[in-house]
Design an enzyme around this catalytic site. Structure first.
Site, PDB file in Angstrom:
ATOM      1  N   PHE A 156      -8.332  20.346  19.424  1.00  0.00           N
ATOM      2  CA  PHE A 156      -7.127  20.593  18.617  1.00  0.00           C
ATOM      3  C   PHE A 156      -7.102  21.987  17.999  1.00  0.00           C
ATOM      4  O   PHE A 156      -6.052  22.515  17.667  1.00  0.00           O
ATOM      5  CB  PHE A 156      -6.992  19.538  17.514  1.00  0.00           C
ATOM      6  CG  PHE A 156      -6.962  18.135  18.053  1.00  0.00           C
ATOM      7  CD1 PHE A 156      -6.351  17.850  19.266  1.00  0.00           C
ATOM      8  CD2 PHE A 156      -7.554  17.093  17.350  1.00  0.00           C
ATOM      9  CE1 PHE A 156      -6.324  16.565  19.777  1.00  0.00           C
ATOM     10  CE2 PHE A 156      -7.531  15.799  17.844  1.00  0.00           C
ATOM     11  CZ  PHE A 156      -6.925  15.537  19.062  1.00  0.00           C
ATOM     12  N   LYS A 158      -6.242 -12.260   1.102  1.00  0.00           N
ATOM     13  CA  LYS A 158      -5.328 -11.146   1.378  1.00  0.00           C
ATOM     14  C   LYS A 158      -3.966 -11.566   0.847  1.00  0.00           C
ATOM     15  O   LYS A 158      -3.420 -12.597   1.264  1.00  0.00           O
ATOM     16  CB  LYS A 158      -5.259 -10.888   2.884  1.00  0.00           C
ATOM     17  CG  LYS A 158      -4.381  -9.683   3.240  1.00  0.00           C
ATOM     18  CD  LYS A 158      -4.568  -9.309   4.707  1.00  0.00           C
ATOM     19  CE  LYS A 158      -3.655  -8.184   5.135  1.00  0.00           C
ATOM     20  NZ  LYS A 158      -4.105  -6.860   4.717  1.00  0.00           N
ATOM     21  N   LYS A 196      -1.402   9.335   6.711  1.00  0.00           N
ATOM     22  CA  LYS A 196      -2.071   9.477   5.426  1.00  0.00           C
ATOM     23  C   LYS A 196      -3.583   9.446   5.659  1.00  0.00           C
ATOM     24  O   LYS A 196      -3.984   8.908   6.678  1.00  0.00           O
ATOM     25  CB  LYS A 196      -1.609   8.398   4.457  1.00  0.00           C
ATOM     26  CG  LYS A 196      -2.341   7.048   4.603  1.00  0.00           C
ATOM     27  CD  LYS A 196      -1.996   6.089   3.515  1.00  0.00           C
ATOM     28  CE  LYS A 196      -3.105   5.802   2.556  1.00  0.00           C
ATOM     29  NZ  LYS A 196      -4.192   4.941   3.033  1.00  0.00           N
ATOM     30  N   HIS A 254       2.498   3.152   5.944  1.00  0.00           N
ATOM     31  CA  HIS A 254       2.833   2.011   6.822  1.00  0.00           C
ATOM     32  C   HIS A 254       3.442   0.840   6.059  1.00  0.00           C
ATOM     33  O   HIS A 254       4.105  -0.006   6.648  1.00  0.00           O
ATOM     34  CB  HIS A 254       1.636   1.591   7.694  1.00  0.00           C
ATOM     35  CG  HIS A 254       0.602   0.776   6.987  1.00  0.00           C
ATOM     36  ND1 HIS A 254      -0.370   1.330   6.214  1.00  0.00           N
ATOM     37  CD2 HIS A 254       0.386  -0.548   6.942  1.00  0.00           C
ATOM     38  CE1 HIS A 254      -1.144   0.374   5.716  1.00  0.00           C
ATOM     39  NE2 HIS A 254      -0.693  -0.789   6.156  1.00  0.00           N
ATOM     40  N   LYS A 311       6.825  -2.437   6.853  1.00  0.00           N
ATOM     41  CA  LYS A 311       6.707  -3.903   6.801  1.00  0.00           C
ATOM     42  C   LYS A 311       8.089  -4.512   6.605  1.00  0.00           C
ATOM     43  O   LYS A 311       8.869  -4.021   5.796  1.00  0.00           O
ATOM     44  CB  LYS A 311       5.756  -4.320   5.668  1.00  0.00           C
ATOM     45  CG  LYS A 311       4.288  -3.948   5.947  1.00  0.00           C
ATOM     46  CD  LYS A 311       3.385  -4.447   4.842  1.00  0.00           C
ATOM     47  CE  LYS A 311       1.976  -3.893   4.943  1.00  0.00           C
ATOM     48  NZ  LYS A 311       1.075  -4.600   5.839  1.00  0.00           N
ATOM     49  N   GLU A 347      -6.924  -7.313  -1.059  1.00  0.00           N
ATOM     50  CA  GLU A 347      -7.502  -7.413   0.284  1.00  0.00           C
ATOM     51  C   GLU A 347      -8.755  -8.266   0.213  1.00  0.00           C
ATOM     52  O   GLU A 347      -9.531  -8.159  -0.747  1.00  0.00           O
ATOM     53  CB  GLU A 347      -7.876  -6.021   0.788  1.00  0.00           C
ATOM     54  CG  GLU A 347      -6.669  -5.149   1.025  1.00  0.00           C
ATOM     55  CD  GLU A 347      -7.102  -3.807   1.598  1.00  0.00           C
ATOM     56  OE1 GLU A 347      -7.365  -3.748   2.798  1.00  0.00           O
ATOM     57  OE2 GLU A 347      -7.202  -2.853   0.821  1.00  0.00           O
ATOM     58  N   HIS A 385       0.888   3.257  -1.150  1.00  0.00           N
ATOM     59  CA  HIS A 385       1.543   1.958  -0.928  1.00  0.00           C
ATOM     60  C   HIS A 385       2.129   1.339  -2.202  1.00  0.00           C
ATOM     61  O   HIS A 385       3.285   0.919  -2.228  1.00  0.00           O
ATOM     62  CB  HIS A 385       0.559   0.968  -0.307  1.00  0.00           C
ATOM     63  CG  HIS A 385      -0.141   1.487   0.918  1.00  0.00           C
ATOM     64  ND1 HIS A 385       0.485   2.272   1.851  1.00  0.00           N
ATOM     65  CD2 HIS A 385      -1.407   1.344   1.365  1.00  0.00           C
ATOM     66  CE1 HIS A 385      -0.374   2.580   2.824  1.00  0.00           C
ATOM     67  NE2 HIS A 385      -1.524   2.035   2.551  1.00  0.00           N
ATOM     68  N   ARG A 427     -10.287  14.912  21.676  1.00  0.00           N
ATOM     69  CA  ARG A 427     -11.280  15.970  21.887  1.00  0.00           C
ATOM     70  C   ARG A 427     -12.330  15.559  22.896  1.00  0.00           C
ATOM     71  O   ARG A 427     -13.097  16.396  23.353  1.00  0.00           O
ATOM     72  CB  ARG A 427     -12.047  16.245  20.586  1.00  0.00           C
ATOM     73  CG  ARG A 427     -11.221  16.838  19.500  1.00  0.00           C
ATOM     74  CD  ARG A 427     -11.970  16.594  18.192  1.00  0.00           C
ATOM     75  NE  ARG A 427     -11.140  16.960  17.070  1.00  0.00           N
ATOM     76  CZ  ARG A 427     -11.377  18.008  16.288  1.00  0.00           C
ATOM     77  NH1 ARG A 427     -12.417  18.767  16.485  1.00  0.00           N
ATOM     78  NH2 ARG A 427     -10.585  18.286  15.297  1.00  0.00           N
ATOM     79  N   LYS A 454     -10.381  -4.331  -3.139  1.00  0.00           N
ATOM     80  CA  LYS A 454     -11.065  -4.850  -1.954  1.00  0.00           C
ATOM     81  C   LYS A 454     -11.891  -6.061  -2.383  1.00  0.00           C
ATOM     82  O   LYS A 454     -12.266  -6.168  -3.557  1.00  0.00           O
ATOM     83  CB  LYS A 454     -12.021  -3.806  -1.369  1.00  0.00           C
ATOM     84  CG  LYS A 454     -11.413  -2.431  -1.166  1.00  0.00           C
ATOM     85  CD  LYS A 454     -10.731  -2.285   0.165  1.00  0.00           C
ATOM     86  CE  LYS A 454     -10.241  -0.883   0.390  1.00  0.00           C
ATOM     87  NZ  LYS A 454      -8.867  -0.777   0.877  1.00  0.00           N
TER      88      LYS A 454
HETATM   89  C1  BG6 Z   1      -4.590   1.571   4.407  1.00  0.00           C
HETATM   90  C2  BG6 Z   1      -5.832   1.804   3.579  1.00  0.00           C
HETATM   91  O1  BG6 Z   1      -3.633   2.559   4.138  1.00  0.00           O
HETATM   92  O2  BG6 Z   1      -4.053   0.293   4.094  1.00  0.00           O
HETATM   93  C3  BG6 Z   1      -6.844   0.715   3.835  1.00  0.00           C
HETATM   94  O3  BG6 Z   1      -6.396   3.074   3.923  1.00  0.00           O
HETATM   95  C4  BG6 Z   1      -6.236  -0.640   3.602  1.00  0.00           C
HETATM   96  O4  BG6 Z   1      -7.985   0.868   2.990  1.00  0.00           O
HETATM   97  C5  BG6 Z   1      -4.920  -0.788   4.377  1.00  0.00           C
HETATM   98  O5  BG6 Z   1      -7.165  -1.619   4.028  1.00  0.00           O
HETATM   99  C6  BG6 Z   1      -4.214  -2.078   3.991  1.00  0.00           C
HETATM  100  O6  BG6 Z   1      -3.111  -2.275   4.842  1.00  0.00           O
HETATM  101  P1  BG6 Z   1      -2.529  -3.732   5.122  1.00  0.00           P
HETATM  102  O7  BG6 Z   1      -1.320  -3.490   5.957  1.00  0.00           O
HETATM  103  O8  BG6 Z   1      -3.623  -4.484   5.839  1.00  0.00           O
HETATM  104  O9  BG6 Z   1      -2.244  -4.331   3.786  1.00  0.00           O
END
Ligand code: BG6
Length: 489
Positions: free
Chosen positions: A93, A342, A145, A175, A179, A213, A237, A49, A337
């Protein structure tokens, strides 16, 4: 030379100056180019935009590319080739008129990919406007998402898209499905009869799925606070991981066969009664603590926060699946979080041998575990019992790993980012790694009743210190069943 061929396309990226596009999507497209997986005629249209100078916007994309692709993987010849594919177009858009210029840029390209890296509230309008300039027929629509924040709103979005795109041209992103190790779950389960014969309630006692995370909210407070960890991570996820572990063998590798099996699992998830909610689900919210030795603020003290929020940043729960394969086998899910590290991993705990002949004090250790590590250090290890070595040891048992470390085993290959795989599969027209409408809706259905239950019970999140593994009650949740979270220190 790559083993797969990819047809040319026009890749139209809506929301091209947003965080996701700059951090993940352009770098992923670049890596595909570098790997020889973009057809020579593929063009990339960056749509946003923001008005203003096209060259300036392209320079911005370029500088982010150089920041987010590791220096060792930047090759100037490829960068130049990549830049030549790329152009910028200012599009509001919501304005049908702006799509005329888009249609001109697309020209007579046979396949267009329309990637919506925008809020889901505008997906319907984008589809309608693409339709108004005859761009829907040859287009695959890619939806990021979150698609809605509950079943009703996700239906609204999906139905709006469905007016213009049939399901076989809709690609919903999760996503995690891109992986490498997640894709490996299918290979592990269905290419090794060793596991598949054991994969049921006769042999497995319980399953743990942890997605921890280390980071906090990272400037996304406004978005995150509307969602919370259940909607942000479990609804998509973690439930996708659960489905891949729990589903029955599909009859083939086609997208629908796999997705049919996943939907059956989602539909078999036991709903939460108020009693189960009280003992089998824990919500948490981090307070100030330490991360990697540094003091970090609590969720309510983060930038742009509102001090009243009761949004959860942590969820642990016990999920049960109502079918023959999994009756009586709990799936413990945990995600948060600001955890100590991680870590995304699945641990399959096998049952103890039926008759025990070793020293009683060793009994607790005796069970095989299959540990599937998604990140960091992707790999799979099977914990097996052996005898300790040495004359002084007698029949002392120890648990040791049979290990497949992906970085050692496939030393020459870099682990591609999830988005590289997903973009490649979209270009190939393969829907295997994308979420079907009924999957997403079944997942929302299960989560909605959980959220409604919380609301009804007035369940406030329990505090946990940043840098810890979550509230004490998340430990109680599993110890009550005589178990513990694997590897917590
Ligand atoms: C995203 C979430 O879908 O996935 C985020 O919105 C999160 O909050 C992220 O941090 C984590 O993805 P990854 O691949 O880093 O584990």
């Amino acid at each position: 030379m790559p083993l797969i061929t990819v047809e040319p396309c026009t890749f139209a990226l809506f929301g091209a100056l947003g965080d996701l596009a700059l951090r993940k999507l352009f770098p992923a497209l670049y890596q595909l180019d570098q790997a020889g997986l973009l057809h020579a005629d593929t063009r990339i249209l960056a749509l946003a935009r923001e008005p203003g100078d096209e060259q300036q916007h392209l320079a911005n994309i370029d500088s982010h590319l150089r920041r987010f692709v590791p220096a060792a993987e930047l090759n100037e010849t490829v960068v130049t080739r990549f830049q030549a594919r790329l152009s910028y177009l200012h599009v509001d858009f919501l304005k049908a008129d702006d799509y005329v210029a888009l249609a001109e840029r697309v020209g007579d390209a046979e396949t267009m990919i329309a990637y919506f890296a925008t809020p889901a509230s505008v997906y319907g309008a984008i589809c309608e406007n693409l339709h108004s300039v005859n761009l829907t027929e040859r287009t695959r629509a890619v939806l990021e998402k979150p698609i809605g924040h509950d079943l009703a709103s996700s239906r609204t979005v999906n139905d709006a898209v469905a007016q213009f795109f049939p399901e076989n041209r809709v690609y919903r992103i999760d996503h995690y499905l891109g992986k490498e190790t997640v894709q490996n779950l299918i290979a592990l389960r269905f290419a090794n009869s060793l596991f598949e014969t054991q994969w049921n309630q006769n042999h497995i006692s319980h399953v743990e799925i942890t997605v921890a995370e280390q980071v906090g909210i990272e400037g996304r407070w406004g978005y995150f606070d509307q969602a919370g960890q259940l909607r942000d991570m479990i609804q998509n996820h973690l439930l996708q991981l659960l489905c891949l572990i729990a589903m029955d063998p599909p009859s083939d590798l086609s997208a629908d066969s796999i997705r049919d099996e996943k939907v059956k699992v989602l539909k078999a998830l036991v709903p939460f009664t108020p009693e189960r909610l009280a003992t089998q689900v824990v919500r948490g919210q981090y307070i100030a603590g330490y991360s990697e030795g540094k003091a970090v603020p609590g969720y309510l003290e983060e930038e742009n926060s509102n001090t009243q929020s009761d949004t959860e940043t942590f969820v642990a729960l016990r999920a049960d699946i109502r079918n023959w394969r999994w009756a009586g086998v709990p799936f413990y899910l945990r995600t948060g979080k600001r955890m100590p590290q991680k870590l995304s991993q699945i641990v399959i705990h096998f049952k103890e041998p039926p008759h025990y002949i070793f020293a009683p004090e060793q009994r607790m250790q005796i069970s095989n575990k299959l540990i599937i590590r998604l990140q960091p250090d992707e790999g799979i290890s099977l914990q097996v019992m052996t005898k300790d070595q040495g004359l002084d040891k007698g029949m002392q048992l120890r648990s040791g790993p049979l290990k497949l470390d992906f970085s050692d085993t496939y030393r020459s290959a870099r682990t591609p980012d999830a988005y590289e795989r997903l973009l490649l599969e979209i270009m190939r027209g393969n829907q295997n790694l994308f979420v079907r409408k009924d999957e997403i809706e079944s997942a929302w259905q299960w989560c909605d009743q959980l959220i409604a239950g919380w609301k009804k019970a007035g369940d406030a999140p329990k505090p946990y210190a940043a840098g810890s593994w979550g509230p004490m009650s998340s430990i109680a949740l599993i110890t009550r069943d005589g178990r513990s979270w694997y590897g917590d220190i």
